[in-house]
Design a protein around this motif. Structure first.
Motif, PDB file in Angstrom:
ATOM      1  N   SER A 278     -11.779  11.652  -2.457  1.00  0.00           N
ATOM      2  CA  SER A 278     -12.340  11.260  -3.746  1.00  0.00           C
ATOM      3  C   SER A 278     -12.261   9.759  -4.001  1.00  0.00           C
ATOM      4  O   SER A 278     -12.691   9.300  -5.041  1.00  0.00           O
ATOM      5  N   LEU A 279     -11.725   8.986  -3.053  1.00  0.00           N
ATOM      6  CA  LEU A 279     -11.634   7.538  -3.274  1.00  0.00           C
ATOM      7  C   LEU A 279     -12.966   6.884  -3.037  1.00  0.00           C
ATOM      8  O   LEU A 279     -13.638   6.872  -2.195  1.00  0.00           O
TER       9      LEU A 279
ATOM     10  N   ALA B 156      -3.785   1.442  -3.343  1.00  0.00           N
ATOM     11  CA  ALA B 156      -3.243   1.565  -1.985  1.00  0.00           C
ATOM     12  C   ALA B 156      -4.368   1.445  -0.963  1.00  0.00           C
ATOM     13  O   ALA B 156      -4.243   0.738   0.035  1.00  0.00           O
ATOM     14  N   LYS B 157      -5.466   2.123  -1.243  1.00  0.00           N
ATOM     15  CA  LYS B 157      -6.617   2.066  -0.344  1.00  0.00           C
ATOM     16  C   LYS B 157      -7.089   0.623  -0.188  1.00  0.00           C
ATOM     17  O   LYS B 157      -7.380   0.170   0.926  1.00  0.00           O
ATOM     18  N   SER B 158      -7.143  -0.104  -1.264  1.00  0.00           N
ATOM     19  CA  SER B 158      -7.553  -1.502  -1.218  1.00  0.00           C
ATOM     20  C   SER B 158      -6.630  -2.327  -0.320  1.00  0.00           C
ATOM     21  O   SER B 158      -7.089  -3.168   0.457  1.00  0.00           O
ATOM     22  N   ASP B 159      -5.329  -2.082  -0.422  1.00  0.00           N
ATOM     23  CA  ASP B 159      -4.375  -2.804   0.429  1.00  0.00           C
ATOM     24  C   ASP B 159      -4.583  -2.471   1.906  1.00  0.00           C
ATOM     25  O   ASP B 159      -4.597  -3.367   2.755  1.00  0.00           O
ATOM     26  N   PHE B 160      -4.755  -1.209   2.216  1.00  0.00           N
ATOM     27  CA  PHE B 160      -4.945  -0.822   3.613  1.00  0.00           C
ATOM     28  C   PHE B 160      -6.276  -1.344   4.157  1.00  0.00           C
ATOM     29  O   PHE B 160      -6.369  -1.742   5.322  1.00  0.00           O
ATOM     30  N   GLU B 161      -7.286  -1.370   3.308  1.00  0.00           N
ATOM     31  CA  GLU B 161      -8.570  -1.937   3.732  1.00  0.00           C
ATOM     32  C   GLU B 161      -8.443  -3.435   3.979  1.00  0.00           C
ATOM     33  O   GLU B 161      -9.074  -3.979   4.893  1.00  0.00           O
ATOM     34  N   ARG B 162      -7.638  -4.106   3.187  1.00  0.00           N
ATOM     35  CA  ARG B 162      -7.416  -5.549   3.389  1.00  0.00           C
ATOM     36  C   ARG B 162      -6.757  -5.792   4.743  1.00  0.00           C
ATOM     37  O   ARG B 162      -7.077  -6.753   5.435  1.00  0.00           O
ATOM     38  N   VAL B 163      -5.852  -4.911   5.128  1.00  0.00           N
ATOM     39  CA  VAL B 163      -5.234  -5.024   6.455  1.00  0.00           C
ATOM     40  C   VAL B 163      -6.309  -4.999   7.529  1.00  0.00           C
ATOM     41  O   VAL B 163      -6.296  -5.799   8.463  1.00  0.00           O
ATOM     42  N   LEU B 164      -7.270  -4.090   7.385  1.00  0.00           N
ATOM     43  CA  LEU B 164      -8.317  -3.966   8.397  1.00  0.00           C
ATOM     44  C   LEU B 164      -9.261  -5.160   8.413  1.00  0.00           C
ATOM     45  O   LEU B 164      -9.869  -5.450   9.435  1.00  0.00           O
TER      46      LEU B 164
ATOM     47  N   GLY C 249       0.818  -1.210   0.000  1.00  0.00           N
ATOM     48  CA  GLY C 249       0.000   0.000   0.000  1.00  0.00           C
ATOM     49  C   GLY C 249       0.851   1.259   0.000  1.00  0.00           C
ATOM     50  O   GLY C 249       0.561   2.229  -0.705  1.00  0.00           O
ATOM     51  N   ALA C 250       1.923   1.248   0.777  1.00  0.00           N
ATOM     52  CA  ALA C 250       2.836   2.398   0.811  1.00  0.00           C
ATOM     53  C   ALA C 250       3.493   2.616  -0.547  1.00  0.00           C
ATOM     54  O   ALA C 250       3.610   3.755  -1.019  1.00  0.00           O
TER      55      ALA C 250
END
Length: 104
Positions: free
Chosen positions: A103-104, A72-80, A60-61
């Motif tokens: 805007s995402l 990146a947002k998708s990766d961070f959401e997967r973490v959650l 994501g970074a």
């Protein structure tokens, strides 16, 4: 970090099925600003083990650094999904929202 990349590259050659070596090399790439390489290593590591929280954070970074904000947002959401209370993922999502003016 360049020396770390060399060592982790050798480790990958010796044991290509260990996602930790790819994850650690990805972090070294991130530190050097080699975001494409970091993302590639993360993607390979996640193919081996799709539950590696650190690897999703690192990918994501890398994606955020190359302005691929939706990915990146998708990766961070997967973490959650994997760790609902993960503070770093929450911070990263907040940072992304600020960068993209929600805007995402």
């Amino acid at each position: 970090f360049e020396q770390a990349i060399q060592h982790y590259s050798r480790a990958v050659q010796l044991d290509a099925k260990n996602p930790v070596f790819l994850s650690n090399r990805a972090m070294a790439y991130l530190k050097l600003g080699a975001y494409v390489e970091a993302e590639e290593d993360c993607t390979k590591a996640l193919e081996m083990d799709p539950c590696l929280v650190k690897v999703f954070l690192r990918r994501g970074a890398a994606r955020a650094a190359t302005a691929r904000f939706a990915e990146a947002k998708s990766d961070f959401e997967r973490v959650l999904v994997l760790e609902p209370q993960n503070k770093q993922a929450k911070i990263e999502l907040s940072n992304l929202a600020s960068l993209t003016n929600n805007s995402l």
